[in-house]
Every structure is written in structure tokens, then in C-alpha cells.
Design a protein around this motif. Sequence first.
Motif, PDB file in Angstrom:
ATOM      1  N   PRO A   1     -10.027   2.511  -1.265  1.00 20.41           N
ATOM      2  CA  PRO A   1      -9.347   2.174  -0.791  1.00 20.41           C
ATOM      3  C   PRO A   1      -8.626   1.529   0.227  1.00 20.41           C
ATOM      4  O   PRO A   1      -9.283   0.239   0.179  1.00 20.41           O
ATOM      5  CB  PRO A   1      -9.290   3.330   0.124  1.00 20.41           C
ATOM      6  CG  PRO A   1     -10.769   4.010  -0.126  1.00 20.41           C
ATOM      7  CD  PRO A   1     -10.664   3.511  -1.117  1.00 20.41           C
TER       8      PRO A   1
ATOM      9  N   VAL B   1      -6.259  -4.356  -1.490  1.00 21.74           N
ATOM     10  CA  VAL B   1      -6.929  -3.021  -2.406  1.00 21.74           C
ATOM     11  C   VAL B   1      -7.705  -3.366  -3.183  1.00 21.74           C
ATOM     12  O   VAL B   1      -7.234  -4.140  -4.308  1.00 21.74           O
ATOM     13  CB  VAL B   1      -5.738  -2.082  -1.683  1.00 21.74           C
ATOM     14  CG1 VAL B   1      -4.007  -2.975  -2.726  1.00 21.74           C
ATOM     15  CG2 VAL B   1      -5.814  -0.516  -2.660  1.00 21.74           C
ATOM     16  N   ARG B   2      -7.721  -2.176  -4.499  1.00 22.60           N
ATOM     17  CA  ARG B   2      -7.919  -2.836  -5.617  1.00 22.60           C
ATOM     18  C   ARG B   2      -7.776  -1.914  -6.767  1.00 22.60           C
ATOM     19  O   ARG B   2      -8.008  -0.497  -5.701  1.00 22.60           O
ATOM     20  CB  ARG B   2      -9.898  -3.647  -5.730  1.00 22.60           C
ATOM     21  CG  ARG B   2     -10.036  -4.520  -5.558  1.00 22.60           C
ATOM     22  CD  ARG B   2     -11.661  -5.173  -6.120  1.00 22.60           C
ATOM     23  NE  ARG B   2     -11.792  -6.212  -4.848  1.00 22.60           N
ATOM     24  CZ  ARG B   2     -12.011  -7.211  -4.210  1.00 22.60           C
ATOM     25  NH1 ARG B   2     -12.551  -5.917  -3.713  1.00 22.60           N
ATOM     26  NH2 ARG B   2     -12.003  -7.914  -3.899  1.00 22.60           N
ATOM     27  N   LEU B   3      -7.144  -1.694  -7.506  1.00 14.04           N
ATOM     28  CA  LEU B   3      -6.728  -0.545  -8.238  1.00 14.04           C
ATOM     29  C   LEU B   3      -6.493  -1.531  -9.589  1.00 14.04           C
ATOM     30  O   LEU B   3      -7.149  -2.641 -10.339  1.00 14.04           O
ATOM     31  CB  LEU B   3      -5.029  -0.793  -8.326  1.00 14.04           C
ATOM     32  CG  LEU B   3      -4.469  -1.775  -8.696  1.00 14.04           C
ATOM     33  CD1 LEU B   3      -3.251  -1.701  -9.189  1.00 14.04           C
ATOM     34  CD2 LEU B   3      -4.031  -1.940  -7.232  1.00 14.04           C
TER      35      LEU B   3
ATOM     36  N   LEU C   1       2.193   2.341  -3.201  1.00 14.95           N
ATOM     37  CA  LEU C   1       0.958   2.463  -4.431  1.00 14.95           C
ATOM     38  C   LEU C   1       0.903   3.883  -3.956  1.00 14.95           C
ATOM     39  O   LEU C   1       0.707   4.851  -4.702  1.00 14.95           O
ATOM     40  CB  LEU C   1      -0.033   1.865  -3.585  1.00 14.95           C
ATOM     41  CG  LEU C   1      -0.860   0.166  -4.293  1.00 14.95           C
ATOM     42  CD1 LEU C   1      -2.409  -0.131  -3.947  1.00 14.95           C
ATOM     43  CD2 LEU C   1      -0.419   0.642  -6.212  1.00 14.95           C
TER      44      LEU C   1
ATOM     45  N   GLU D   1      -4.973   4.347 -10.508  1.00 14.12           N
ATOM     46  CA  GLU D   1      -6.800   4.381  -9.939  1.00 14.12           C
ATOM     47  C   GLU D   1      -7.117   3.624  -8.576  1.00 14.12           C
ATOM     48  O   GLU D   1      -6.692   2.248  -9.823  1.00 14.12           O
ATOM     49  CB  GLU D   1      -6.881   5.158 -11.231  1.00 14.12           C
ATOM     50  CG  GLU D   1      -8.748   5.387 -10.239  1.00 14.12           C
ATOM     51  CD  GLU D   1      -9.100   5.739 -11.794  1.00 14.12           C
ATOM     52  OE1 GLU D   1     -10.539   6.113 -10.780  1.00 14.12           O
ATOM     53  OE2 GLU D   1      -9.136   6.598 -11.960  1.00 14.12           O
ATOM     54  N   LEU D   2      -7.480   3.877  -7.930  1.00 21.83           N
ATOM     55  CA  LEU D   2      -7.821   2.723  -7.030  1.00 21.83           C
ATOM     56  C   LEU D   2      -9.175   3.172  -6.983  1.00 21.83           C
ATOM     57  O   LEU D   2     -10.043   3.070  -7.602  1.00 21.83           O
ATOM     58  CB  LEU D   2      -7.613   3.207  -5.629  1.00 21.83           C
ATOM     59  CG  LEU D   2      -6.384   3.035  -4.916  1.00 21.83           C
ATOM     60  CD1 LEU D   2      -6.153   3.407  -3.662  1.00 21.83           C
ATOM     61  CD2 LEU D   2      -5.115   2.412  -5.496  1.00 21.83           C
TER      62      LEU D   2
ATOM     63  N   VAL E   1       1.068  -1.313   0.290  1.00 24.46           N
ATOM     64  CA  VAL E   1      -0.275  -0.223   0.265  1.00 24.46           C
ATOM     65  C   VAL E   1       1.149   1.112  -0.011  1.00 24.46           C
ATOM     66  O   VAL E   1       0.838   2.501  -0.738  1.00 24.46           O
ATOM     67  CB  VAL E   1      -1.164   0.050   1.048  1.00 24.46           C
ATOM     68  CG1 VAL E   1      -1.263   1.287   1.546  1.00 24.46           C
ATOM     69  CG2 VAL E   1      -1.928  -1.147   0.870  1.00 24.46           C
TER      70      VAL E   1
END
Length: 157
Positions: free
Chosen positions: A94, A105-107, A83, A90-91, A80
Motif C-alpha cells: 500500500p 506506491v508500488r503495483l 488506483l 494488485e499492489l 492513489v
Amino acid sequence: MVTYRMPVLAVRNIEVSKQFYHDLFDQEVVLDLGRNVTLSGGFSLQEDFDKLVDIPKCTILHQSNNMELYFETDDFDGFVDRLHGILDIELVHPPKMHEWQQRVVRLYDPDWHIIEVGEPMDKVAQRLLREGYDVAEVSRLTQMPEAFVEQCRKGME
């Protein structure tokens, strides 16, 4: 007999995508055929996907939000932090914790495919055990069998 091999992601720029997956996810190129590249994680990138499958380019959807690639990291906090140092990421959301106590977390990648990065469940169980929960409580919290949690506890010794 039909044998499953791997997912293939349609990408606009193979070089940008190779660099993204290498820099952020340590993916190495295992086969480079120019517009098609296979990465060490067992998936491929394909530039000019529309031409390959003979469909109109306008039908290739960006940000369809209907699939994701899933990665795990033992150092979730470090990932994280990494990132946050990359300005053009772009996430999707969060960092968050699922009800089963896994932090994720996803992005989006450069072509708007969703990528999820989460803690491995053995690390989740060990984190909870270190916090003082017993095996039965960790099993209940993580929704994992007690035998799995017990293995995780033994792995801490």
C-alpha cells in the motif's frame, strides 16, 4: 561505440499492456511494430520475447520482483485514489512514506513487472516547507542538499 537506448519488457499480450500503460500512466505509443511497441516514457513492450531471443518460454519469469519501472506524479493522492477505482490492480504494497519523506506506491502491471509511483522530491521538499520546517530541517529529513531545498523554496514563491 555502444549506445544505451531503453528497457524492453516481455509481455504476454501487447494490446492489454498498451492499454494498461496508456490508461494508468498516460503513455502514448510512439512506434508500433505489432509485437514490439515503444512508449513515450522511453521503454518498449515486447510480445513473444522468448521467440525473439530464442529461449524457452518457460524461462520467462513472471513476478520476479527484481526490477521496476519508476514514475512520478505531482498529484500522489489523486493517483492513489485512481488506483482504488481499478479493481484488478494488485499492489506490491500500500502507499507508504520512505524515511526520506517521499510517498510511494508500488503495483504490478499485467505481466507482474513492478511499477513504482512516487512524489517528485521537489514536491516532497515543498510539502515539508509548507508544513513549517525550515530549509535545514527539510534537508535533513529528505536527505537532499540544502541548495536543492532552497531551490524548492524559491519555486514556491
